[in-house]
Design a protein around this motif. Structure first.
Motif, PDB file in Angstrom:
ATOM      1  N   ARG A  54      42.142  68.696  60.949  1.00  0.00           N
ATOM      2  CA  ARG A  54      42.106  67.725  59.693  1.00  0.00           C
ATOM      3  C   ARG A  54      41.686  66.296  60.250  1.00  0.00           C
ATOM      4  O   ARG A  54      40.536  65.497  59.623  1.00  0.00           O
ATOM      5  CB  ARG A  54      43.364  67.627  58.888  1.00  0.00           C
ATOM      6  N   ASP A  55      42.332  66.054  61.569  1.00  0.00           N
ATOM      7  CA  ASP A  55      41.790  64.660  61.907  1.00  0.00           C
ATOM      8  C   ASP A  55      40.640  64.732  62.638  1.00  0.00           C
ATOM      9  O   ASP A  55      39.909  63.620  62.441  1.00  0.00           O
ATOM     10  CB  ASP A  55      43.032  64.248  63.161  1.00  0.00           C
ATOM     11  N   LEU A  56      40.175  65.904  63.326  1.00  0.00           N
ATOM     12  CA  LEU A  56      38.741  65.963  63.771  1.00  0.00           C
ATOM     13  C   LEU A  56      37.706  66.445  62.878  1.00  0.00           C
ATOM     14  O   LEU A  56      36.590  66.315  63.134  1.00  0.00           O
ATOM     15  CB  LEU A  56      38.951  67.027  64.949  1.00  0.00           C
ATOM     16  N   HIS A  57      38.123  66.562  61.524  1.00  0.00           N
ATOM     17  CA  HIS A  57      37.129  67.122  60.477  1.00  0.00           C
ATOM     18  C   HIS A  57      36.441  68.183  61.076  1.00  0.00           C
ATOM     19  O   HIS A  57      35.256  68.295  60.701  1.00  0.00           O
ATOM     20  CB  HIS A  57      36.045  65.711  60.164  1.00  0.00           C
ATOM     21  N   GLN A  58      37.050  69.088  61.899  1.00  0.00           N
ATOM     22  CA  GLN A  58      36.463  70.341  62.135  1.00  0.00           C
ATOM     23  C   GLN A  58      37.337  71.366  61.889  1.00  0.00           C
ATOM     24  O   GLN A  58      38.629  71.280  62.303  1.00  0.00           O
ATOM     25  CB  GLN A  58      35.927  70.348  63.538  1.00  0.00           C
ATOM     26  N   ASN A  59      36.740  72.774  61.831  1.00  0.00           N
ATOM     27  CA  ASN A  59      37.814  73.844  61.829  1.00  0.00           C
ATOM     28  C   ASN A  59      38.297  74.193  63.579  1.00  0.00           C
ATOM     29  O   ASN A  59      37.356  74.074  64.205  1.00  0.00           O
ATOM     30  CB  ASN A  59      37.259  75.026  61.254  1.00  0.00           C
ATOM     31  N   ILE A  60      39.550  74.497  63.770  1.00  0.00           N
ATOM     32  CA  ILE A  60      39.980  74.911  64.983  1.00  0.00           C
ATOM     33  C   ILE A  60      40.412  76.268  64.774  1.00  0.00           C
ATOM     34  O   ILE A  60      41.363  76.752  64.112  1.00  0.00           O
ATOM     35  CB  ILE A  60      41.230  73.991  65.440  1.00  0.00           C
ATOM     36  N   VAL A  61      39.856  77.263  65.389  1.00  0.00           N
ATOM     37  CA  VAL A  61      40.038  78.549  65.220  1.00  0.00           C
ATOM     38  C   VAL A  61      40.730  79.047  66.402  1.00  0.00           C
ATOM     39  O   VAL A  61      40.472  78.929  67.707  1.00  0.00           O
ATOM     40  CB  VAL A  61      38.668  79.447  65.329  1.00  0.00           C
ATOM     41  N   VAL A  62      42.197  79.667  65.957  1.00  0.00           N
ATOM     42  CA  VAL A  62      42.902  80.206  67.260  1.00  0.00           C
ATOM     43  C   VAL A  62      42.442  81.398  67.576  1.00  0.00           C
ATOM     44  O   VAL A  62      42.271  82.500  66.807  1.00  0.00           O
ATOM     45  CB  VAL A  62      44.189  80.312  66.699  1.00  0.00           C
ATOM     46  N   GLU A  63      42.438  81.853  68.841  1.00  0.00           N
ATOM     47  CA  GLU A  63      41.993  83.059  69.570  1.00  0.00           C
ATOM     48  C   GLU A  63      43.275  83.478  70.339  1.00  0.00           C
ATOM     49  O   GLU A  63      43.565  82.857  71.441  1.00  0.00           O
ATOM     50  CB  GLU A  63      40.661  82.919  70.221  1.00  0.00           C
ATOM     51  N   ASN A  64      43.689  84.700  70.312  1.00  0.00           N
ATOM     52  CA  ASN A  64      44.805  85.246  71.275  1.00  0.00           C
ATOM     53  C   ASN A  64      43.923  86.041  72.349  1.00  0.00           C
ATOM     54  O   ASN A  64      43.332  87.175  71.977  1.00  0.00           O
ATOM     55  CB  ASN A  64      45.736  86.127  70.494  1.00  0.00           C
TER      56      ASN A  64
END
Length: 323
Positions: A54-64
């Motif tokens: 939200r702060d970066l205005h981009q999606n952050i996708v978690v990958e295991n």
């Protein structure tokens, strides 16, 4: 003529420069978790990724990216393009890897740019529901009596659960059979099924099972009792003050990531750690966000170096190494 030449040179240099914080990020960021989905580190990562996004205005996708005690996921980030779009959330393993692993496809100290510390998470020592022991003292007695017939689950060499288990065995002077998994989420499932005896895991994963009575809890690995588990004694109360572990988490980018990008990630991290939703969720899991002055690249770097020095003699004394 000179002016046109200088303009041409400036244009070339501009194209060669890495992205600045003002331009970063302009696409999705991948946050690598080197342990299984649903595990304690994964839970922290998903909370953090949502808020930072939200702060970066981009999606952050978690990958295991699991396996090898967390080193496979770390390798992925160490070898990634240093542009801030592939980052790593890892824990105390970053301080133990330089001692535990003799050979790795990356430099465990110099392959990363610290972004900031995230949260310190307490550990709990658990047993299967039908284990004969009911107190920490009884657990120690049971482990000593059963020795290698007893088994202790962990997430592999260098994982938080393995480190806690090593300290426990060293303190009671007894070796048990360790059963490594590709994360503590699958290890917990085996404990719930009664197929392993003991597991040392972070409160971010264990509180639910402790509260619903699915497992036995014997102790917390903190100097004082936890407000979320006020009836659970500390290992120190059980006569084992050396079994104290707080599993700190930190955020990393690949080495040579431009400083403005690292600082932009750090500011997003700091914003996330001020997020009331993060503060409340962490509290629900028995932990707290790191203070703002520790969620910085320089503070993280200094703390990381001190932790490597702290754990090296402990691990060397235990004699555990990976080839």
């Amino acid at each position: 003529m000179l002016r046109r030449t200088l303009q041409a040179i400036s244009a070339v240099l501009f194209l060669a420069l890495p992205a600045t914080a003002a331009e970063f990020p302009d696409r999705t960021i991948t946050l690598i978790v080197p342990y299984a989905a649903g595990g304690p580190t994964d839970v922290v990562a998903r909370l953090l990724g949502e808020s930072m996004g939200r702060d970066l205005h981009q999606n952050i996708v978690v990958e295991n990216v699991t396996g090898a005690g967390g080193t496979l996921g770390s390798t992925r980030v160490a070898q990634a393009r240093p542009d801030g779009y592939t980052i790593l959330l890892h824990h105390i393993n970053m301080a133990t890897t330089p001692t535990l692993y003799r050979r790795l496809p990356y430099d465990p100290v110099n392959a990363f740019e610290p972004v900031g510390l995230v949260t310190p998470v307490p550990m709990t020592i658990l047993g299967r529901r039908d284990l004969p022991a009911n107190t920490f003292a009884e657990l120690v007695e049971w482990l000593r009596a059963n020795g290698e017939r007893a088994n202790l689950a962990d997430a592999g060499l260098g994982a938080a659960s393995q480190l806690c288990g090593t300290l426990l065995q060293h303190s009671i002077g007894t070796r048990v059979t360790t059963v490594p998994f590709r994360g503590t989420a699958p290890a917990m499932q085996e404990l719930l099924a009664g197929r392993v005896d003991v597991l040392c895991d972070q409160t971010t994963q264990t509180l639910e099972y402790i509260r619903n009575g699915s497992v036995k809890v014997f102790a917390v690995t903190t100097p004082e009792r936890l407000s979320v588990l006020p009836d659970v004694p500390t290992t120190a109360e059980g006569g084992m003050p050396s079994v104290q572990v707080m599993i700190w988490h930190g955020l990393y980018a690949p080495h040579a990531t431009p400083r403005p990008v690292v600082e932009r990630l750090s500011r997003a991290l700091q914003a996330a750690l001020r997020d009331p939703r993060i503060i409340q969720r962490f509290a629900d899991m028995g932990t707290v966000p790191e203070p703002q002055d520790r969620a910085t690249p320089d503070a993280h770097k200094a703390f990381w170096a001190a932790e490597i020095d702290r754990w090296r003699p402990i691990l060397q004394a235990a004699g555990q190494y990976a080839d």
